[in-house]
Design a protein around this motif. Structure first.
Motif, PDB file in Angstrom:
ATOM      1  N   LEU A  48      -4.004   0.600  -0.873  1.00  0.00           N
ATOM      2  CA  LEU A  48      -4.565  -0.314   0.204  1.00  0.00           C
ATOM      3  C   LEU A  48      -6.027  -0.870  -0.736  1.00  0.00           C
ATOM      4  O   LEU A  48      -6.609  -0.407  -0.993  1.00  0.00           O
ATOM      5  N   ASP A  49      -5.885  -2.232  -0.359  1.00  0.00           N
ATOM      6  CA  ASP A  49      -7.207  -2.962  -0.751  1.00  0.00           C
ATOM      7  C   ASP A  49      -8.334  -2.565   0.031  1.00  0.00           C
ATOM      8  O   ASP A  49      -8.164  -2.426   1.409  1.00  0.00           O
ATOM      9  N   LYS A  50      -9.447  -2.990  -0.172  1.00  0.00           N
ATOM     10  CA  LYS A  50     -10.643  -2.702   0.692  1.00  0.00           C
ATOM     11  C   LYS A  50     -10.602  -3.302   2.032  1.00  0.00           C
ATOM     12  O   LYS A  50     -10.915  -2.604   3.250  1.00  0.00           O
ATOM     13  N   PRO A  51     -10.182  -4.705   2.322  1.00  0.00           N
ATOM     14  CA  PRO A  51     -10.221  -5.262   3.543  1.00  0.00           C
ATOM     15  C   PRO A  51      -9.135  -4.592   4.557  1.00  0.00           C
ATOM     16  O   PRO A  51      -9.308  -4.371   5.751  1.00  0.00           O
ATOM     17  N   SER A  52      -7.795  -4.218   4.017  1.00  0.00           N
ATOM     18  CA  SER A  52      -6.806  -3.629   4.535  1.00  0.00           C
ATOM     19  C   SER A  52      -7.186  -2.083   5.187  1.00  0.00           C
ATOM     20  O   SER A  52      -7.079  -1.688   6.374  1.00  0.00           O
ATOM     21  N   ALA A  53      -8.221  -1.306   4.269  1.00  0.00           N
ATOM     22  CA  ALA A  53      -8.612   0.017   4.603  1.00  0.00           C
ATOM     23  C   ALA A  53      -9.633  -0.055   5.642  1.00  0.00           C
ATOM     24  O   ALA A  53      -9.494   0.689   6.657  1.00  0.00           O
ATOM     25  N   ALA A  54     -10.630  -1.359   5.633  1.00  0.00           N
ATOM     26  CA  ALA A  54     -11.461  -1.433   6.788  1.00  0.00           C
ATOM     27  C   ALA A  54     -10.655  -1.583   8.071  1.00  0.00           C
ATOM     28  O   ALA A  54     -11.005  -1.234   9.092  1.00  0.00           O
ATOM     29  N   TYR A  55      -9.691  -2.482   7.906  1.00  0.00           N
ATOM     30  CA  TYR A  55      -8.954  -2.899   9.064  1.00  0.00           C
ATOM     31  C   TYR A  55      -8.299  -1.727   9.872  1.00  0.00           C
ATOM     32  O   TYR A  55      -8.223  -1.566  11.097  1.00  0.00           O
ATOM     33  N   LEU A  56      -7.862  -0.763   8.997  1.00  0.00           N
ATOM     34  CA  LEU A  56      -7.137   0.259   9.358  1.00  0.00           C
ATOM     35  C   LEU A  56      -7.880   1.219  10.177  1.00  0.00           C
ATOM     36  O   LEU A  56      -7.632   1.664  11.288  1.00  0.00           O
TER      37      LEU A  56
ATOM     38  N   LYS B  33       3.997  -1.596   1.331  1.00  0.00           N
ATOM     39  CA  LYS B  33       4.773  -1.004   1.879  1.00  0.00           C
ATOM     40  C   LYS B  33       4.235  -0.172   3.126  1.00  0.00           C
ATOM     41  O   LYS B  33       4.320  -0.117   4.226  1.00  0.00           O
ATOM     42  N   ARG B  34       2.929   0.426   2.843  1.00  0.00           N
ATOM     43  CA  ARG B  34       2.294   1.147   3.532  1.00  0.00           C
ATOM     44  C   ARG B  34       1.806   0.576   4.759  1.00  0.00           C
ATOM     45  O   ARG B  34       1.747   0.951   5.860  1.00  0.00           O
ATOM     46  N   LYS B  35       1.302  -0.812   4.633  1.00  0.00           N
ATOM     47  CA  LYS B  35       0.836  -1.338   5.663  1.00  0.00           C
ATOM     48  C   LYS B  35       1.822  -1.934   6.602  1.00  0.00           C
ATOM     49  O   LYS B  35       1.489  -1.912   7.589  1.00  0.00           O
ATOM     50  N   VAL B  36       3.006  -2.156   6.019  1.00  0.00           N
ATOM     51  CA  VAL B  36       4.139  -2.525   7.113  1.00  0.00           C
ATOM     52  C   VAL B  36       4.395  -1.269   7.946  1.00  0.00           C
ATOM     53  O   VAL B  36       4.722  -1.439   9.144  1.00  0.00           O
TER      54      VAL B  36
ATOM     55  N   PHE C 240      -3.465  -6.798   8.570  1.00  0.00           N
ATOM     56  CA  PHE C 240      -3.140  -6.164   7.293  1.00  0.00           C
ATOM     57  C   PHE C 240      -2.579  -7.413   6.526  1.00  0.00           C
ATOM     58  O   PHE C 240      -2.179  -7.234   5.279  1.00  0.00           O
ATOM     59  N   THR C 241      -2.677  -8.557   6.914  1.00  0.00           N
ATOM     60  CA  THR C 241      -2.258  -9.815   6.230  1.00  0.00           C
ATOM     61  C   THR C 241      -0.896  -9.648   5.780  1.00  0.00           C
ATOM     62  O   THR C 241      -0.419  -9.537   4.345  1.00  0.00           O
ATOM     63  N   LEU C 242       0.082  -9.479   6.498  1.00  0.00           N
ATOM     64  CA  LEU C 242       1.377  -9.097   6.231  1.00  0.00           C
ATOM     65  C   LEU C 242       2.381 -10.245   6.135  1.00  0.00           C
ATOM     66  O   LEU C 242       3.516 -10.121   5.742  1.00  0.00           O
ATOM     67  N   HIS C 243       2.010 -11.405   6.771  1.00  0.00           N
ATOM     68  CA  HIS C 243       2.749 -12.756   6.902  1.00  0.00           C
ATOM     69  C   HIS C 243       3.670 -12.878   5.753  1.00  0.00           C
ATOM     70  O   HIS C 243       5.061 -13.156   5.739  1.00  0.00           O
TER      71      HIS C 243
ATOM     72  N   GLU D 135      -1.229   9.944   4.186  1.00  0.00           N
ATOM     73  CA  GLU D 135      -1.866   9.268   3.187  1.00  0.00           C
ATOM     74  C   GLU D 135      -2.027   7.830   3.243  1.00  0.00           C
ATOM     75  O   GLU D 135      -1.437   7.045   2.641  1.00  0.00           O
ATOM     76  N   PRO D 136      -2.660   7.228   4.363  1.00  0.00           N
ATOM     77  CA  PRO D 136      -2.758   5.938   4.756  1.00  0.00           C
ATOM     78  C   PRO D 136      -3.300   5.001   3.914  1.00  0.00           C
ATOM     79  O   PRO D 136      -2.791   3.756   4.223  1.00  0.00           O
ATOM     80  N   VAL D 137      -4.072   5.447   3.010  1.00  0.00           N
ATOM     81  CA  VAL D 137      -4.968   4.356   2.262  1.00  0.00           C
ATOM     82  C   VAL D 137      -4.365   4.351   0.646  1.00  0.00           C
ATOM     83  O   VAL D 137      -4.887   3.439  -0.157  1.00  0.00           O
ATOM     84  N   GLY D 138      -3.147   4.755   0.549  1.00  0.00           N
ATOM     85  CA  GLY D 138      -2.588   4.555  -0.908  1.00  0.00           C
ATOM     86  C   GLY D 138      -2.451   3.311  -1.286  1.00  0.00           C
ATOM     87  O   GLY D 138      -1.474   2.761  -0.492  1.00  0.00           O
TER      88      GLY D 138
END
Length: 208
Positions: free
Chosen positions: A164-172, A139-142, A121-124, A159-162
């Protein structure tokens, strides 16, 4: 099927003063991924809050691996992950501080999974920010990184993809597919439509 049921709900009823939401709702959810699908105001978030033990039903029973939230609230809570993405309860905490508090709460916590989700999720760059400073998507990614790493037998994601960018949605999607095969664990995701590529084992329709 019955031996694989992780969460059993029978005759669940709940209504707000201004409207009814659930009437004699029942389900037997096996280990794997469950999608709760419905339009806006169909009761998706209310159902998750009931399953989390945050709301009390007016009638009916909820049993997670034999435990009821009414009879054994502390033991039940240890088996459930729920963090409302709309809540401001975590605003004063940093993402790192909150994530660091979770292993003590969840006996099946997976540190390696958290590391993978932090990377995926590129959270670092966001870990030392307080929640109030995070974007909706961050916040949703964390919250989802914590949810997926918790190992909780009942993991609830709203509501997981609210945001989210496309790469993060794909990772989810990939991350959900990975947890789909974990024995004794049901991950319930509430969303208005199916997420592409996610191997849902059960789909529940709420009509409001």
């Amino acid at each position: 099927m019955s031996e694989n049921v992780v969460l059993r709900v029978e005759g669940l009823c709940f209504a707000y003063p201004e409207c009814g939401v659930l009437e004699q709702w029942s389900a037997a959810l096996p280990a794997g991924l469950t999608l709760v699908r419905g339009d806006e105001s169909s009761g998706k978030t209310t159902l998750l809050r009931l399953l989390a033990g945050q709301l009390q039903p007016q009638a009916g029973q909820i049993r997670l691996q034999g435990l009821s939230p009414g009879d054994a609230p502390k033991a039940y809570a240890q088996k459930v992950f729920w963090a409302d993405p709309r809540s401001g309860d975590l605003d004063a905490l940093t993402a790192r501080g909150w994530l660091g508090s979770l292993p003590a709460r969840y006996p099946l916590w997976d540190a390696a999974a958290l590391a993978a989700h932090t990377e995926g999720f590129t959270l670092h760059e966001h870990l030392d920010k307080p929640f109030y400073a995070l974007s909706t998507g961050s916040k949703r990614k964390v919250l989802m990184a914590g949810a997926l790493a918790s190992g909780a037998p009942l993991t609830l994601i709203d509501e997981p993809v609210g945001g989210l960018d496309k790469p993060s949605a794909a990772y989810l999607g990939r991350a959900l597919a990975q947890v789909a095969g974990q024995p004794g664990r049901v991950v319930v995701v509430a969303h208005y439509e199916s997420l592409p590529g996610v191997p849902w084992g059960t789909v529940v329709e709420l009509n409001g």
